[in-house]
Scaffold this motif. Structure first.
Motif, PDB file in Angstrom:
ATOM      1  N   ARG A  10       0.764  -1.604   0.060  1.00  0.00           N
ATOM      2  CA  ARG A  10       0.078   0.182  -0.166  1.00  0.00           C
ATOM      3  C   ARG A  10       0.773   1.047   0.017  1.00  0.00           C
ATOM      4  O   ARG A  10       1.877   1.151   0.408  1.00  0.00           O
ATOM      5  CB  ARG A  10      -0.821   0.222   1.433  1.00  0.00           C
ATOM      6  CG  ARG A  10      -1.805  -1.465   1.094  1.00  0.00           C
ATOM      7  CD  ARG A  10      -2.715  -1.148   2.473  1.00  0.00           C
ATOM      8  NE  ARG A  10      -3.416   0.146   2.476  1.00  0.00           N
ATOM      9  CZ  ARG A  10      -4.197   0.602   4.037  1.00  0.00           C
ATOM     10  NH1 ARG A  10      -4.085  -0.105   4.667  1.00  0.00           N
ATOM     11  NH2 ARG A  10      -4.669   1.731   4.379  1.00  0.00           N
ATOM     12  N   GLN A  11       0.132   2.411  -0.257  1.00  0.00           N
ATOM     13  CA  GLN A  11       1.244   3.554  -0.539  1.00  0.00           C
ATOM     14  C   GLN A  11       1.929   4.175   0.723  1.00  0.00           C
ATOM     15  O   GLN A  11       3.090   4.339   0.809  1.00  0.00           O
ATOM     16  CB  GLN A  11       0.235   4.537  -1.040  1.00  0.00           C
ATOM     17  CG  GLN A  11       1.224   6.003  -1.190  1.00  0.00           C
ATOM     18  CD  GLN A  11       0.301   6.943  -2.011  1.00  0.00           C
ATOM     19  OE1 GLN A  11      -1.057   6.678  -3.028  1.00  0.00           O
ATOM     20  NE2 GLN A  11       0.819   8.054  -1.809  1.00  0.00           N
TER      21      GLN A  11
ATOM     22  N   GLU B  68       5.768   4.228   1.592  1.00  0.00           N
ATOM     23  CA  GLU B  68       6.068   5.713   2.315  1.00  0.00           C
ATOM     24  C   GLU B  68       7.001   5.199   3.282  1.00  0.00           C
ATOM     25  O   GLU B  68       8.236   6.400   3.587  1.00  0.00           O
ATOM     26  CB  GLU B  68       5.249   6.596   2.420  1.00  0.00           C
ATOM     27  CG  GLU B  68       4.733   6.744   0.945  1.00  0.00           C
ATOM     28  CD  GLU B  68       3.886   7.903   0.931  1.00  0.00           C
ATOM     29  OE1 GLU B  68       3.260   8.249   2.253  1.00  0.00           O
ATOM     30  OE2 GLU B  68       2.454   8.352  -0.353  1.00  0.00           O
TER      31      GLU B  68
ATOM     32  N   VAL C 194       4.403  11.004  -6.281  1.00  0.00           N
ATOM     33  CA  VAL C 194       3.356  10.020  -6.889  1.00  0.00           C
ATOM     34  C   VAL C 194       2.467  10.272  -7.848  1.00  0.00           C
ATOM     35  O   VAL C 194       2.528  10.933  -8.256  1.00  0.00           O
ATOM     36  CB  VAL C 194       2.124   9.978  -5.338  1.00  0.00           C
ATOM     37  CG1 VAL C 194       1.785   8.268  -6.126  1.00  0.00           C
ATOM     38  CG2 VAL C 194       3.105   9.403  -3.618  1.00  0.00           C
TER      39      VAL C 194
ATOM     40  N   GLN D  12      -0.311   8.117 -10.764  1.00  0.00           N
ATOM     41  CA  GLN D  12      -1.262   7.368 -10.483  1.00  0.00           C
ATOM     42  C   GLN D  12      -1.388   6.867 -11.789  1.00  0.00           C
ATOM     43  O   GLN D  12      -1.205   7.708 -13.292  1.00  0.00           O
ATOM     44  CB  GLN D  12      -3.166   7.585  -9.547  1.00  0.00           C
ATOM     45  CG  GLN D  12      -2.499   8.143  -8.349  1.00  0.00           C
ATOM     46  CD  GLN D  12      -4.014   8.696  -7.885  1.00  0.00           C
ATOM     47  OE1 GLN D  12      -4.510   9.703  -8.656  1.00  0.00           O
ATOM     48  NE2 GLN D  12      -3.760   7.892  -6.675  1.00  0.00           N
TER      49      GLN D  12
ATOM     50  N   GLY E  27      -4.327   2.396  -4.552  1.00  0.00           N
ATOM     51  CA  GLY E  27      -3.467   2.734  -3.609  1.00  0.00           C
ATOM     52  C   GLY E  27      -2.365   1.435  -3.616  1.00  0.00           C
ATOM     53  O   GLY E  27      -1.811   1.974  -2.686  1.00  0.00           O
TER      54      GLY E  27
ATOM     55  N   VAL F 213       0.910   0.193  -4.476  1.00  0.00           N
ATOM     56  CA  VAL F 213       2.333   0.439  -5.581  1.00  0.00           C
ATOM     57  C   VAL F 213       2.181  -0.792  -6.740  1.00  0.00           C
ATOM     58  O   VAL F 213       2.737  -2.261  -6.418  1.00  0.00           O
ATOM     59  CB  VAL F 213       4.019   0.571  -4.414  1.00  0.00           C
ATOM     60  CG1 VAL F 213       4.329   1.229  -4.851  1.00  0.00           C
ATOM     61  CG2 VAL F 213       3.505   1.928  -3.606  1.00  0.00           C
TER      62      VAL F 213
ATOM     63  N   SER G  76       9.005   1.303  -9.091  1.00  0.00           N
ATOM     64  CA  SER G  76       8.824   2.458  -8.250  1.00  0.00           C
ATOM     65  C   SER G  76       9.884   2.636  -9.132  1.00  0.00           C
ATOM     66  O   SER G  76      10.946   1.738 -10.244  1.00  0.00           O
ATOM     67  CB  SER G  76      10.319   1.750  -7.076  1.00  0.00           C
ATOM     68  OG  SER G  76      10.653   1.135  -7.172  1.00  0.00           O
TER      69      SER G  76
ATOM     70  N   LEU H 283       7.142   6.643  -6.988  1.00  0.00           N
ATOM     71  CA  LEU H 283       6.261   5.927  -7.112  1.00  0.00           C
ATOM     72  C   LEU H 283       4.715   5.833  -8.115  1.00  0.00           C
ATOM     73  O   LEU H 283       4.612   6.908  -8.409  1.00  0.00           O
ATOM     74  CB  LEU H 283       5.242   5.646  -5.614  1.00  0.00           C
ATOM     75  CG  LEU H 283       6.195   5.434  -4.153  1.00  0.00           C
ATOM     76  CD1 LEU H 283       5.676   5.293  -3.314  1.00  0.00           C
ATOM     77  CD2 LEU H 283       6.927   3.922  -4.523  1.00  0.00           C
TER      78      LEU H 283
ATOM     79  N   VAL I  10       1.078   4.471  -8.304  1.00  0.00           N
ATOM     80  CA  VAL I  10       0.078   4.469  -7.660  1.00  0.00           C
ATOM     81  C   VAL I  10      -1.072   3.248  -8.459  1.00  0.00           C
ATOM     82  O   VAL I  10      -1.711   4.731  -9.727  1.00  0.00           O
ATOM     83  CB  VAL I  10       0.028   4.699  -6.950  1.00  0.00           C
ATOM     84  CG1 VAL I  10      -1.286   4.296  -5.822  1.00  0.00           C
ATOM     85  CG2 VAL I  10       1.159   5.012  -6.259  1.00  0.00           C
TER      86      VAL I  10
ATOM     87  N   GLU J  46      -8.836   8.892  -0.117  1.00  0.00           N
ATOM     88  CA  GLU J  46      -7.438   8.861  -0.625  1.00  0.00           C
ATOM     89  C   GLU J  46      -8.134   8.134  -2.419  1.00  0.00           C
ATOM     90  O   GLU J  46      -9.943   8.007  -1.270  1.00  0.00           O
ATOM     91  CB  GLU J  46      -6.791   7.700  -0.567  1.00  0.00           C
ATOM     92  CG  GLU J  46      -5.328   7.798   0.405  1.00  0.00           C
ATOM     93  CD  GLU J  46      -5.052   6.442   0.603  1.00  0.00           C
ATOM     94  OE1 GLU J  46      -5.412   5.894   0.495  1.00  0.00           O
ATOM     95  OE2 GLU J  46      -4.326   7.081   1.848  1.00  0.00           O
TER      96      GLU J  46
END
Length: 458
Positions: free
Chosen positions: A249-250, A254, A267, A269, A277, A279, A282, A298, A300, A352
């Motif tokens: 998960r994000q 983090e 980040v 998306q 949410g 990942v 990276s 990241l 996501v 989110e």
């Protein structure tokens, strides 16, 4: 011939073991042929011995260590029949030099020879054509003192023995220099002539250059006898590989980056069948060696695309009932997580994705709601629309300039109590707007750093 464009050669006096002794104008020069590491080590040991005599104020010399010009020049000084002072012998002994290497002057040392004096002393005393002023004639040392050679050798041996016994029971002490921040070579050169032993252990600080001293034991200024050990921690500056973040998960990714000392640079998306949410990747990829503070980005998931999208509204500050009503009306899935908070129970604290994110129908939204009773996490049933007794009030406020950098709290007060609209760090001109459900008389209250600064009726 002129040595180093400075010293005209009058006579070559002796050549031995790769060292040539010249008489030059104004003094003598010992010129070294340096071809091997052993030759260089011998010259630097000789130079260190001259430096110790200079520190004692016993000799004057000009030393050159330039490639191809390794030599020591001693100005001409009258020789004298004197016994070398104890301080000079104690300073020279760790470097392998003794009284047989010293030519004494009326005050101090005339010169230091790299090999025991003998024919060189006689050649210096003889001069090129006649005895030169300031140099002693080649008269056996025993005859100069009027002592039989056998007795002289006996006395000399006795003196050397006494010096050895004295040094055995009273070895010299050396102050440990400050080596932190030095390179390994610099530290070695600083300790090379002290008689102290060097022990090296590995350290790792990627923020500092490789092969520098990170720490030392004992600390600078400590006095140690020859043979004692100085321990140095030498930096290897190994970089840590970036771990695999895909599938986390994000929030978990983090937290992991923060724990490892990396910096989240951004980040992005994208639509994906993975849960909201999650990942996906990276940048840089996992396994890349990175120094502390390196940026990491990241990618996501924002859920799967099921058709046209609608922008997600701002939900923070609304009540849980209001937020669920809006999201269900938009055809979005909701997952709420109740967390302990000082805000009124049921207030939406975070959301989110962020406000404005394009949301396809059926995609998911995660809410964090101030706890009310027992904390529960899970999908919630859409609430019933507001009853007829409720009314809608509108807020459109630009925070004043004095809100910059202060903790701002904006609440709506009605017959049901106090409802949090906004809480966080303020900014001059920051706009706070929205529509809210109110029952009975309603008022907005604005607090800065916990102090009420404004109250009004919508």
């Amino acid at each position: 011939m002129i040595l180093d464009d400075r010293y005209p050669v009058l006579e070559t006096l002796e050549e031995r073991e790769g060292v040539t002794l010249y008489r030059v104008e104004g003094g003598v020069v010992f010129f070294f042929q340096v071809r091997t590491p052993e030759d260089k080590e011998r010259f630097y040991r000789y130079r260190a011995a001259i430096k110790r005599l200079e520190e004692l104020g016993l000799v004057e010399a000009v030393v050159s260590a330039k490639p191809g010009r390794y030599y020591a020049f001693f100005p001409e000084r009258p020789l004298a029949r004197k016994v070398p002072p104890r301080a000079a012998l104690e300073a020279l002994a760790p470097l392998g030099f003794g009284p047989e290497h010293l030519a004494m002057a009326e005050e101090g040392v005339a010169y230091l020879s790299p090999w025991p004096l003998g024919s060189a002393r006689r050649a210096l005393a003889r001069g090129p054509s006649r005895p030169r002023p300031g140099f002693l004639k080649a008269v056996p040392f025993g005859k100069q003192l009027g002592v039989a050679p056998g007795l002289l050798l006996f006395l000399l041996g006795l003196w050397l023995f006494s010096q050895g016994v004295y040094r055995y029971f009273n070895p010299p002490e050396y102050a440990v220099p400050n080596l932190v921040g030095k390179t390994a070579r610099e530290a070695f050169l600083l300790l090379k002539d002290t008689g102290l032993r060097l022990e090296v252990v590995e350290g790792n600080d990627p923020a500092k250059p490789k092969e520098v001293v990170l720490a030392q034991e004992p600390p600078p200024g400590t006095r140690l006898r020859a043979g004692r050990t100085v321990r140095l921690t030498l930096n290897q500056a190994r970089l840590n590989p970036l771990p695999e973040l895909k599938g986390l998960r994000q929030e978990e990714a983090e937290a992991k980056l923060s724990e490892l000392g990396y910096r989240l640079a951004g980040v992005a998306q994208m639509e994906s069948p993975e849960p909201l949410g999650t990942v996906l990747a990276s940048d840089p990829p996992p396994g890349t060696p990175l120094p502390p503070g390196a940026p990491v980005r990241l990618l996501v998931s924002r859920g799967a695309s099921l058709g046209p999208t609608v922008p997600l509204p701002k939900l923070t500050g609304l009540s849980q009932k209001e937020a669920l009503f809006l999201l269900n009306a938009m055809g979005l899935q909701v997952q709420a997580e109740e967390v302990p908070s000082g805000a009124p129970p049921g207030t939406v604290l975070a959301q989110e994705p962020a406000p404005g994110t394009p949301m396809p129908p059926g995609s998911g939204v995660r809410l964090r709601v101030a706890a009310r009773g027992e904390v529960q996490v899970g999908a919630l049933t859409p609430p019933s629309p507001p009853g007829p007794e409720a009314r809608t009030v509108t807020l459109a406020l630009n925070l004043p300039q004095e809100a910059e950098g202060r903790q701002v709290r904006l609440v709506l007060v009605d017959d049901r109590g106090e409802h949090l609209v906004y809480e966080g760090e303020g900014g001059g001109g920051l706009r706070v707007s929205g529509t809210y459900e109110a029952v009975g008389e309603a008022r907005f209250r604005l607090y800065m750093d916990g102090e009420l600064v404004q109250e009004w009726t919508p």
